[in-house]
Write a protein that holds these residues in place. Structure first.
Motif, PDB file in Angstrom:
ATOM      1  N   SER A 121       0.843  -1.197   0.000  1.00  0.00           N
ATOM      2  CA  SER A 121       0.000   0.000   0.000  1.00  0.00           C
ATOM      3  C   SER A 121       0.870   1.235   0.000  1.00  0.00           C
ATOM      4  O   SER A 121       1.123   1.844   1.029  1.00  0.00           O
ATOM      5  N   PRO A 122       1.416   1.616  -1.184  1.00  0.00           N
ATOM      6  CA  PRO A 122       2.347   2.744  -1.241  1.00  0.00           C
ATOM      7  C   PRO A 122       1.655   4.051  -0.910  1.00  0.00           C
ATOM      8  O   PRO A 122       0.494   4.241  -1.200  1.00  0.00           O
ATOM      9  N   ARG A 123       2.381   4.919  -0.311  1.00  0.00           N
ATOM     10  CA  ARG A 123       1.888   6.259  -0.037  1.00  0.00           C
ATOM     11  C   ARG A 123       2.720   7.245  -0.839  1.00  0.00           C
ATOM     12  O   ARG A 123       3.838   6.964  -1.253  1.00  0.00           O
ATOM     13  N   ALA A 124       2.181   8.402  -1.048  1.00  0.00           N
ATOM     14  CA  ALA A 124       2.890   9.417  -1.813  1.00  0.00           C
ATOM     15  C   ALA A 124       4.125   9.877  -1.062  1.00  0.00           C
ATOM     16  O   ALA A 124       4.181   9.846   0.170  1.00  0.00           O
ATOM     17  N   ASP A 125       5.142  10.310  -1.807  1.00  0.00           N
ATOM     18  CA  ASP A 125       6.321  10.888  -1.208  1.00  0.00           C
ATOM     19  C   ASP A 125       5.927  12.134  -0.435  1.00  0.00           C
ATOM     20  O   ASP A 125       5.284  13.021  -0.966  1.00  0.00           O
ATOM     21  N   GLN A 126       6.292  12.154   0.803  1.00  0.00           N
ATOM     22  CA  GLN A 126       5.876  13.272   1.637  1.00  0.00           C
ATOM     23  C   GLN A 126       6.636  14.550   1.304  1.00  0.00           C
ATOM     24  O   GLN A 126       6.241  15.630   1.729  1.00  0.00           O
ATOM     25  N   GLY A 127       7.714  14.422   0.526  1.00  0.00           N
ATOM     26  CA  GLY A 127       8.411  15.628   0.097  1.00  0.00           C
ATOM     27  C   GLY A 127       9.236  16.243   1.216  1.00  0.00           C
ATOM     28  O   GLY A 127       9.291  15.751   2.347  1.00  0.00           O
ATOM     29  N   ASP A 128       9.915  17.312   0.866  1.00  0.00           N
ATOM     30  CA  ASP A 128      10.741  18.000   1.857  1.00  0.00           C
ATOM     31  C   ASP A 128       9.870  18.884   2.716  1.00  0.00           C
ATOM     32  O   ASP A 128       8.943  19.513   2.253  1.00  0.00           O
ATOM     33  N   ARG A 129      10.194  18.932   3.991  1.00  0.00           N
ATOM     34  CA  ARG A 129       9.477  19.798   4.919  1.00  0.00           C
ATOM     35  C   ARG A 129      10.427  20.866   5.448  1.00  0.00           C
ATOM     36  O   ARG A 129      11.640  20.720   5.415  1.00  0.00           O
ATOM     37  N   ASP A 130       9.850  21.910   5.916  1.00  0.00           N
ATOM     38  CA  ASP A 130      10.639  22.976   6.532  1.00  0.00           C
ATOM     39  C   ASP A 130      11.173  22.463   7.847  1.00  0.00           C
ATOM     40  O   ASP A 130      10.432  22.220   8.790  1.00  0.00           O
ATOM     41  N   LEU A 138     -13.726  -7.541  -0.928  1.00  0.00           N
ATOM     42  CA  LEU A 138     -13.499  -8.448   0.203  1.00  0.00           C
ATOM     43  C   LEU A 138     -12.091  -9.026   0.207  1.00  0.00           C
ATOM     44  O   LEU A 138     -11.551  -9.357   1.275  1.00  0.00           O
ATOM     45  N   SER A 139     -11.485  -9.167  -0.967  1.00  0.00           N
ATOM     46  CA  SER A 139     -10.140  -9.745  -1.017  1.00  0.00           C
ATOM     47  C   SER A 139      -9.127  -8.885  -0.277  1.00  0.00           C
ATOM     48  O   SER A 139      -8.104  -9.381   0.189  1.00  0.00           O
ATOM     49  N   ALA A 140      -9.396  -7.589  -0.151  1.00  0.00           N
ATOM     50  CA  ALA A 140      -8.497  -6.709   0.605  1.00  0.00           C
ATOM     51  C   ALA A 140      -8.458  -7.101   2.075  1.00  0.00           C
ATOM     52  O   ALA A 140      -7.478  -6.830   2.776  1.00  0.00           O
ATOM     53  N   ALA A 141      -9.536  -7.742   2.554  1.00  0.00           N
ATOM     54  CA  ALA A 141      -9.597  -8.206   3.945  1.00  0.00           C
ATOM     55  C   ALA A 141      -9.214  -9.676   4.055  1.00  0.00           C
ATOM     56  O   ALA A 141      -9.411 -10.291   5.110  1.00  0.00           O
ATOM     57  N   GLY A 142      -8.674 -10.239   2.973  1.00  0.00           N
ATOM     58  CA  GLY A 142      -8.252 -11.633   2.995  1.00  0.00           C
ATOM     59  C   GLY A 142      -9.387 -12.621   2.883  1.00  0.00           C
ATOM     60  O   GLY A 142      -9.233 -13.794   3.222  1.00  0.00           O
ATOM     61  N   LYS A 143     -10.527 -12.167   2.381  1.00  0.00           N
ATOM     62  CA  LYS A 143     -11.688 -13.046   2.234  1.00  0.00           C
ATOM     63  C   LYS A 143     -11.898 -13.339   0.758  1.00  0.00           C
ATOM     64  O   LYS A 143     -12.038 -12.425  -0.047  1.00  0.00           O
ATOM     65  N   GLU A 187      -7.920   4.645   3.349  1.00  0.00           N
ATOM     66  CA  GLU A 187      -6.970   4.789   4.455  1.00  0.00           C
ATOM     67  C   GLU A 187      -7.183   3.702   5.497  1.00  0.00           C
ATOM     68  O   GLU A 187      -6.250   3.279   6.176  1.00  0.00           O
ATOM     69  N   ALA A 188      -8.423   3.225   5.624  1.00  0.00           N
ATOM     70  CA  ALA A 188      -8.733   2.141   6.557  1.00  0.00           C
ATOM     71  C   ALA A 188      -8.520   0.773   5.923  1.00  0.00           C
ATOM     72  O   ALA A 188      -8.735  -0.251   6.581  1.00  0.00           O
ATOM     73  N   GLY A 189      -8.109   0.745   4.645  1.00  0.00           N
ATOM     74  CA  GLY A 189      -7.860  -0.518   3.961  1.00  0.00           C
ATOM     75  C   GLY A 189      -9.088  -1.143   3.333  1.00  0.00           C
ATOM     76  O   GLY A 189      -9.058  -2.327   2.981  1.00  0.00           O
TER      77      GLY A 189
END
Length: 246
Positions: free
Chosen positions: A43-52, A107-112, A175-177
């Motif tokens: 479940s890749p997330r976006a690059d959070q990038g540089d922060r201050d 349902l397959s996301a929950a392993g069913k 976000e909750a899968g």
């Protein structure tokens, strides 16, 4: 009989327009169905990038409450720019199993991994299709322990508020899968310009989002490719007069 039931009695795949050409009934379009497991299990997330990284001072050498809140909110926004849920893709085996197929993908996301025949029985699917998104919500809650709800878009076109509601619901669910199952009708195009048309109605599964939820990835059990990206606004208009489970 409620309005969603009446609107959805013909929720079958119908004719599919693929790349602008009529492909015929979904069963014909799937003489060679897409392979399973088309989507990543990670479940890749976006690059959070540089922060201050420079602390701003409130005069005491410590960062102010407002600064900390800003950073926390910025971090939350960064984390929610992109999300993909791992699923096992399956094409629908006939023209009226889009409801069971889309539900199984979710349902397959929950392993069913129930069979589409088992899900068709639970959904009450017949050759007339699956009655409404409410049936999908009921079965998803039965098999996952709850948490899904049905949201209706009763008008012929989604309002800006309904588009935003869909965007927020997709982001929260993924976000909750939990993939989102949408009951759609009519024609639209994806981000590559490919046309998709289901005049009699159809079910499909939203398995990822990007750009903060403005664009979503769809696992379509009647599509020869199996997946495509679409703007959330177009999806909301596609759902109009139907509903979705999130």
């Amino acid at each position: 009989m409620n309005w969603m039931l009446r609107k959805s009695l013909l929720s079958v795949a119908g004719l599919a327009l693929t790349g602008g050409a009529i492909a015929g009934p979904a069963v014909a379009a799937h003489a060679t169905p897409p392979k399973a497991d088309r989507f990543p299990t990670s479940s890749p997330r976006a690059d959070q990038g540089d922060r201050d990284r420079h602390d701003r001072s409130d005069g005491r050498g410590d960062r102010s409450d407002r600064d900390r809140r800003d950073d926390r909110d910025r971090g939350r926004d960064d984390r929610r720019r992109e999300r993909a849920v791992g699923i096992e893709y399956q094409a629908q085996p006939n023209f009226y199993y889009c409801g069971p197929a889309a539900t199984r993908i979710a349902l397959s996301a929950a392993g069913k991994h129930l069979s589409q025949d088992d899900l068709a029985r639970k959904l009450g699917t017949t050759e007339a299709g699956t009655n409404s998104a409410e049936d999908v919500t009921r079965v998803l809650n039965e098999l996952t322990g709850g948490g899904y709800r049905t949201t209706e878009i009763r008008e012929s076109a989604a309002s800006p508020e309904q588009v935003e509601r869909l965007r927020a619901d997709v982001v929260d669910a993924l976000e909750a899968g939990d993939p989102v199952v949408a009951n759609i009708k009519g024609s639209t195009v994806d981000t590559d310009g490919r046309a998709h048309s289901f005049p009699g109605g159809h079910y499909l599964t939203v398995v990822a989002y990007r750009d903060g939820g403005d664009v979503v990835r769809i696992a379509d059990p009647a599509d020869p490719v199996g997946e495509y990206w679409m703007t959330t606004e177009r999806l909301a208009h596609w759902i109009a007069e139907r509903g979705y489970s999130s």
